[in-house]
Scaffold this motif. Structure first.
Motif, PDB file in Angstrom:
ATOM      1  N   UNK A 118       0.533 -10.289   5.592  1.00 54.02           N
ATOM      2  CA  UNK A 118       0.561  -9.086   4.764  1.00 54.02           C
ATOM      3  C   UNK A 118       1.924  -8.967   4.091  1.00 54.02           C
ATOM      4  N   UNK A 119       1.933  -8.998   2.765  1.00 57.47           N
ATOM      5  CA  UNK A 119       3.174  -8.955   2.002  1.00 57.47           C
ATOM      6  C   UNK A 119       3.423  -7.526   1.546  1.00 57.47           C
ATOM      7  N   UNK A 120       4.518  -6.944   2.016  1.00 51.97           N
ATOM      8  CA  UNK A 120       4.848  -5.559   1.667  1.00 51.97           C
ATOM      9  C   UNK A 120       5.597  -5.507   0.343  1.00 51.97           C
ATOM     10  N   UNK A 121       5.003  -6.133  -0.650  1.00 52.09           N
ATOM     11  CA  UNK A 121       5.530  -6.096  -2.008  1.00 52.09           C
ATOM     12  C   UNK A 121       4.348  -5.987  -2.953  1.00 52.09           C
ATOM     13  N   UNK A 122       4.643  -5.987  -4.236  1.00 53.38           N
ATOM     14  CA  UNK A 122       3.610  -5.823  -5.242  1.00 53.38           C
ATOM     15  C   UNK A 122       3.317  -7.146  -5.940  1.00 53.38           C
ATOM     16  N   UNK A 123       2.058  -7.402  -6.198  1.00 57.57           N
ATOM     17  CA  UNK A 123       1.703  -8.584  -6.967  1.00 57.57           C
ATOM     18  C   UNK A 123       2.234  -8.481  -8.396  1.00 57.57           C
ATOM     19  N   UNK A 124       2.433  -7.261  -8.884  1.00 58.70           N
ATOM     20  CA  UNK A 124       2.964  -7.092 -10.235  1.00 58.70           C
ATOM     21  C   UNK A 124       4.459  -7.379 -10.292  1.00 58.70           C
ATOM     22  N   UNK A 125       5.158  -7.148  -9.205  1.00 55.43           N
ATOM     23  CA  UNK A 125       6.576  -7.491  -9.141  1.00 55.43           C
ATOM     24  C   UNK A 125       6.760  -8.987  -8.930  1.00 55.43           C
ATOM     25  N   UNK A 126       5.879  -9.582  -8.138  1.00 55.26           N
ATOM     26  CA  UNK A 126       5.997 -10.997  -7.809  1.00 55.26           C
ATOM     27  C   UNK A 126       5.662 -11.856  -9.018  1.00 55.26           C
ATOM     28  N   UNK A 127       6.019 -13.137  -8.917  1.00 54.88           N
ATOM     29  CA  UNK A 127       5.594 -14.075  -9.949  1.00 54.88           C
ATOM     30  C   UNK A 127       4.072 -14.215  -9.915  1.00 54.88           C
TER      31      UNK A 127
ATOM     32  N   UNK B 231      -5.394 -16.251   3.977  1.00 56.00           N
ATOM     33  CA  UNK B 231      -4.829 -15.222   4.867  1.00 56.00           C
ATOM     34  C   UNK B 231      -3.897 -14.239   4.181  1.00 56.00           C
ATOM     35  N   UNK B 232      -3.444 -14.544   2.941  1.00 61.69           N
ATOM     36  CA  UNK B 232      -2.372 -13.769   2.311  1.00 61.69           C
ATOM     37  C   UNK B 232      -2.948 -12.576   1.561  1.00 61.69           C
ATOM     38  N   UNK B 233      -2.340 -11.419   1.780  1.00 62.89           N
ATOM     39  CA  UNK B 233      -2.725 -10.198   1.081  1.00 62.89           C
ATOM     40  C   UNK B 233      -1.472  -9.453   0.642  1.00 62.89           C
ATOM     41  N   UNK B 234      -1.458  -8.997  -0.591  1.00 57.45           N
ATOM     42  CA  UNK B 234      -0.440  -8.039  -1.010  1.00 57.45           C
ATOM     43  C   UNK B 234      -0.897  -6.647  -0.558  1.00 57.45           C
TER      44      UNK B 234
ATOM     45  N   UNK C  44       7.417  -0.284 -12.920  1.00 53.82           N
ATOM     46  CA  UNK C  44       7.232   0.704 -11.867  1.00 53.82           C
ATOM     47  C   UNK C  44       5.855   1.334 -11.912  1.00 53.82           C
ATOM     48  N   UNK C  45       5.371   1.621 -13.111  1.00 51.99           N
ATOM     49  CA  UNK C  45       4.028   2.202 -13.242  1.00 51.99           C
ATOM     50  C   UNK C  45       2.949   1.205 -12.836  1.00 51.99           C
TER      51      UNK C  45
ATOM     52  N   UNK D 274       2.850   1.133  -9.092  1.00 51.98           N
ATOM     53  CA  UNK D 274       2.215   2.343  -8.563  1.00 51.98           C
ATOM     54  C   UNK D 274       0.710   2.318  -8.755  1.00 51.98           C
ATOM     55  N   UNK D 275       0.250   1.723  -9.858  1.00 50.00           N
ATOM     56  CA  UNK D 275      -1.173   1.691 -10.162  1.00 50.00           C
ATOM     57  C   UNK D 275      -1.970   0.855  -9.163  1.00 50.00           C
ATOM     58  N   UNK D 276      -1.288  -0.033  -8.450  1.00 45.78           N
ATOM     59  CA  UNK D 276      -1.988  -0.840  -7.442  1.00 45.78           C
ATOM     60  C   UNK D 276      -2.412  -0.014  -6.236  1.00 45.78           C
ATOM     61  N   UNK D 277      -1.826   1.162  -6.082  1.00 47.25           N
ATOM     62  CA  UNK D 277      -2.171   2.017  -4.951  1.00 47.25           C
ATOM     63  C   UNK D 277      -1.063   2.061  -3.929  1.00 47.25           C
ATOM     64  N   UNK D 278      -1.050   3.091  -3.085  1.00 46.92           N
ATOM     65  CA  UNK D 278       0.021   3.256  -2.095  1.00 46.92           C
ATOM     66  C   UNK D 278      -0.009   2.173  -1.025  1.00 46.92           C
TER      67      UNK D 278
END
Length: 439
Positions: free
Chosen positions: A220-229, A237-240, A407-408, A411-415
């Motif tokens: 479980x990656x505690x980051x955003x797919x939009x921030x990541x490459x 097994x990988x989930x953002x 940033x938006x 945020x749009x990916x959900x909390x």
């Protein structure tokens, strides 16, 4: 095998953590979300986290055999980044003292906790190989929480560490392959220690240290797919799950800019909650930005709160401040590039100047640069260059526009906390169904 049970929707969860600074708030945010959902959460971690874990809703267990920091002072730190600026030496020390070297001790403490009370899931750490090992020994569903981007390269991503941009040429791909091979060799220096621990528990040896992570069913990656490459694909097994932002328990100081000084742009300077030997960098940043027509707030963090810095009249130094209050008003952030600081800045649409000093910071800085949400400097940059970079992000509207857009999108990916809870519950449900189908 340690018996585990799943009784209805309320899960019994054993979470683990180690005191590494930036990894602590995301773990506490996960604990708070899971406990708030009604799950029974125990957290086994360093004594530094005891009060915060209990406040977040967990029952706390201290490490007994494994390394355990009694406080957050520099004296108690096992990694001691400031003693050597060489990234390879810092990595080897971390592997020796925390990540791989004490794997047997971490595993034994976790297995004791599971033997005392059964659990439905072990929420381990992507950096504690002992937590992966314990999950394999106990045959319990195990998820690994990464407090930021993936430690292991995803398809189409450059390797973790150097801060590379995604490959665009054959030369870039050769660069990435060479770096990956070097990283594997670095990990495998500690293969005898890991295999000795595996032999202690009756497990077969591994060919490479990173193979141990494959024993976990979720990463479980505690980051955003939009921030990541962008990734070509995600391994199964990988989930953002998104950023898990939790204010450190010690960050209670509130600050607002005095009205008489509020006409000038506000710049937040933040360089980690742990000691990475950043006193010299901080002083150069202050010297570089102090000459600009801005107000500057420098936050130190628990490990640096006694640091003495020379500060002119337009600079305020705060030992233990909450960043949200400042970021609401800030126009730029100058930082080492810790994941939590970057995520908070982007949440408020604030562009960044990043001077990475190690750990995950090179890679976070590379992503800020990739998205055009700020500028990246070498930490040895002289004051003049820091001042010029701050002037650019303040004066060129594109930086703030891109930071706000990113940033938006995040945020749009959900909390993040809600997404993490959903992933944990789904993983346990599917693991239970799989176990029933096998029997």
């Amino acid at each position: 095998m340690i018996k585990t049970t799943h009784a209805g929707p309320h899960l019994r969860i054993l979470a683990v953590c180690w005191e590494g600074g930036g990894n602590v708030p995301p773990t506490l945010a996960a604990v708070r979300a899971l406990a708030g959902r009604g799950h029974d959460v125990r957290l086994i971690a360093d004594d530094t986290m005891s009060a915060e874990a209990i406040e977040a809703g967990a029952r706390f267990l201290p490490w007994k055999r494994a390394p355990n920091r009694p406080d957050r002072s520099s004296e108690s730190c096992f990694l001691r980044d400031w003693e050597n600026a060489d990234p390879l030496t810092c990595f080897q020390r971390a592997c020796e003292r925390i990540f791989v070297g004490p794997a047997q001790s971490y595993a034994e403490d976790i297995l004791d906790a599971l033997a005392t009370e059964p659990a439905d899931i072990l929420l381990g750490s992507d950096l504690l190989f002992g937590s992966m090992l314990a999950g394999e020994v106990a045959k319990i569903p195990t998820a690994l929480l990464a407090s930021n981007i993936s430690l292991w390269p995803l398809p189409g991503h450059p390797p973790f560490g150097p801060g590379f941009q995604p490959a665009r040429s054959a030369a870039d791909r050769a660069r990435d392959a060479e770096a990956c091979a070097m990283a594997e060799q670095g990990w495998d220096v500690f293969l005898p220690r890991l295999n000795a621990a595996r032999a202690h528990f009756g497990l077969a040896p591994l060919a490479h240290v990173p193979e141990q992570r494959l024993s976990a069913g979720r990463h479980l990656l505690a980051t955003s797919s939009r921030f990541d490459f962008p990734a070509e694909r995600l391994p199964d097994p990988v989930r953002y799950v998104g950023p898990l932002l939790e204010m450190p328990g010690w960050a209670r100081e509130r600050w607002t800019i005095p009205p008489a000084r509020g006409m000038r742009p506000l710049v937040l300077v933040s360089f980690s909650t742990t000691n990475q030997g950043q006193a010299d960098v901080l002083q150069r940043v202050i010297a570089g930005v102090a000459g600009e027509p801005v107000e500057m707030v420098v936050t130190l963090g628990k490990a640096l709160e006694g640091l003495r810095l020379q500060a002119p009249a337009n600079v305020t130094i705060l030992p233990n401040a909450a960043h949200d209050d400042i970021l609401i008003q800030a126009r730029a952030v100058v930082t080492h590039g810790g994941h939590g600081t970057i995520m908070r800045a982007l949440h408020y649409g604030v562009p960044l100047v990043v001077l990475p000093m190690g750990r995950d910071q090179n890679d976070n800085a590379a992503r800020v640069d990739y998205h055009g949400a700020g500028l990246r400097l070498d930490p040895s940059a002289p004051p003049r260059m820091v001042g010029e970079a701050v002037r650019r992000v303040l004066s060129e509207p594109g930086f703030a526009e891109r930071a706000t857009a990113l940033g938006r999108a995040i945020a749009a990916e959900g909390p993040g906390p809600a997404r993490l809870v959903a992933e944990i519950e789904d993983f346990v449900l599917k693991s239970s169904q799989s176990a029933l189908s096998i029997t």
